[in-house]
Design a protein around this motif. Structure first.
Motif, PDB file in Angstrom:
ATOM      1  N   GLY A 102      -3.867   0.438 -55.399  1.00  0.00           N
ATOM      2  CA  GLY A 102      -3.547   0.606 -53.986  1.00  0.00           C
ATOM      3  C   GLY A 102      -4.411   1.654 -53.309  1.00  0.00           C
ATOM      4  N   LEU A 103      -4.778   2.698 -54.064  1.00  0.00           N
ATOM      5  CA  LEU A 103      -5.544   3.790 -53.473  1.00  0.00           C
ATOM      6  C   LEU A 103      -7.047   3.546 -53.515  1.00  0.00           C
ATOM      7  N   LYS A 158      -9.836   0.820 -53.563  1.00  0.00           N
ATOM      8  CA  LYS A 158     -10.067  -0.596 -53.278  1.00  0.00           C
ATOM      9  C   LYS A 158     -10.949  -1.302 -54.305  1.00  0.00           C
ATOM     10  N   GLY A 197      -8.748  -2.748 -56.957  1.00  0.00           N
ATOM     11  CA  GLY A 197      -8.010  -3.902 -56.451  1.00  0.00           C
ATOM     12  C   GLY A 197      -8.887  -5.131 -56.371  1.00  0.00           C
ATOM     13  N   SER A 235      -0.920  -3.711 -47.772  1.00  0.00           N
ATOM     14  CA  SER A 235      -1.047  -3.833 -49.222  1.00  0.00           C
ATOM     15  C   SER A 235      -1.077  -2.479 -49.928  1.00  0.00           C
ATOM     16  N   ALA A 236      -1.854  -1.540 -49.403  1.00  0.00           N
ATOM     17  CA  ALA A 236      -2.001  -0.256 -50.096  1.00  0.00           C
ATOM     18  C   ALA A 236      -0.664   0.482 -50.240  1.00  0.00           C
ATOM     19  N   VAL A 244       1.138   1.212 -53.880  1.00  0.00           N
ATOM     20  CA  VAL A 244       1.383   2.605 -54.278  1.00  0.00           C
ATOM     21  C   VAL A 244       2.877   2.839 -54.483  1.00  0.00           C
TER      22      VAL A 244
END
Length: 408
Positions: A121-122, A124, A127, A263-264, A268
């Motif tokens: 999440g933090l 990218k 992800g 999303s982030a 998280v």
């Protein structure tokens, strides 16, 4: 009709419907989510070495954290963000078995998996790297993990027919009329069959005495241990399965119903929830995939702006269901293992069918996906590393060779 006219019509419809549909939808989502998969979660925790008390604690920790996360996300973003535990992740644990270091090492792997979700999440690039894993390989890995569960009902009918046949028949009948209730119905019938056997009303006798009467649930701390074998056998596959089978479909369900979830923060938040639950035995908290459709769909409320109430209600119900953890753990540990595996297999048949169809419908990656599937389903381990990881490795090598051949 103009946008203004649609808004007026929606408001009128919402007033006519009243506040109860989203509440009822949230309660339904919680009952379906808990009843259809708690057996799988407990089986997974016990499979990697948890004692009955630790498995009970894990169930309580997971229910509490996913409930609180659903309430917080629903109120904060006014979206029906449904939260669940990782059912495919629990199946992965059961297939992996006890690793070196026992349940403490598994808990360490849960913490690492939660940290990876937070990092996704933090950061990218991580992800994007997860999303870059070919979907056919991820689905093939999941199908390989689920296969052993999905054949368990057949084995149960052969081993304990008087107990297993009513469960299978009941599941088939309920599936015909109300598919969402099929797995909870199988759990209820299994409990009834166990009770009849325990009181001598079925041929044979129960394998254990049920000790799971109601009592206040207790959280049990497990000091984590960290090892490379646990990281590769559990942490990495659990992270990938949770992202591919829960979080990504969870986002897709919300977007399909007209929402744009952030999303982030959601990744998280669910990752932090996992980090909190892990030392008490919880393996993974994530976005819901199946029950999300109950909360986010039009049946929850005609006005999309009010469907968040369904997710908030489901979260509150999950927290309340924590008091059922001792009863659930007692039932699971007292019942014949093959019967519990059969119930879990019936609940996972839909997921197995979806994942199998997904990788078989990818002709360019089918061979590599089949290698991933059979390697994962074999259940073998090397250097203490489970089959799910080796399945991805084997499939990835085959896919890379095929792509090089096409380029040449």
């Amino acid at each position: 009709m103009s946008a203004e006219g649609q808004a007026v019509g929606r408001d009128v419809g919402a007033k006519a419907v009243g506040p109860w549909p989203p509440v009822l939808a949230g309660l339904l989502a919680a009952v379906v989510g808990y009843g259809s998969s708690f057996a799988i979660v407990l089986q997974g925790l016990i499979g990697v070495g948890a004692t009955p008390a630790q498995a009970e604690s894990g169930l309580l920790a997971l229910g509490t954290m996913m409930g609180l996360a659903a309430v917080v996300f629903g109120l904060r973003y006014r979206m029906p963000v449904a939260i669940a535990w990782s059912t495919p992740g629990a199946a992965l644990l059961a297939a992996t078995g006890v690793i070196e270091g026992g349940f403490a090492a598994a808990v360490g792997a849960f913490i690492v998996a939660g940290a990876l979700v937070v990092l996704a999440g933090l950061w990218k690039p991580l992800g994007r790297a997860v999303l870059a894993i070919p979907a056919p390989l991820a689905n093939a890995m999941l199908a390989g993990v689920l296969l052993s569960f999905c054949i368990a009902p057949v084995k149960a009918v052969a081993e304990v027919p008087m107990m297993a046949l009513p469960v299978v028949i009941g599941w088939v009948v309920v599936t015909r009329f109300a598919r969402l209730y099929a797995a909870p119905a199988a759990v209820v019938i299994a409990a009834l069959m166990y009770a009849l056997a325990a009181y001598g009303m079925l041929p044979g006798s129960a394998t254990a005495t049920f000790q799971g009467g109601w009592q206040w649930p207790i959280l049990e701390w497990v000091t984590p241990a960290f090892s490379w074998s646990a990281m590769v056998s559990i942490a990495l596959p659990l992270f990938l399965v949770t992202m591919a089978s829960q979080n990504i479909p969870g986002f897709a369900v919300l977007r399909a119903n007209g929402y744009e979830p952030p999303s982030a923060p959601l990744l998280v938040g669910t990752g932090i929830s996992t980090l909190i639950a892990a030392p008490f035995g919880g393996h993974a908290v994530n976005l819901a995939a199946i029950t999300a459709a109950i909360c986010a769909g039009p049946d929850a409320h005609p006005d999309p702006k009010r469907r968040y109430i369904a997710a908030v209600t489901s979260g509150a119900a999950y927290v309340a269901m924590g008091i059922l953890a001792p009863f659930a753990a007692g039932f699971i540990t007292a019942s014949p293992p093959i019967l519990i595996e059969a119930v879990a297999g019936l609940a996972l048949l839909g997921a197995f069918g979806s994942s199998s169809l997904a990788f078989l419908n990818a002709p360019r990656e089918r061979n590599a996906a089949l290698v991933t599937f059979v390697t994962t389903a074999s259940g073998f381990s090397v250097f203490g590393i489970g089959a799910a990881f080796w399945g991805l490795v084997a499939g990835g090598i085959v896919l890379a060779l095929h792509r090089l051949g096409r380029q040449a």
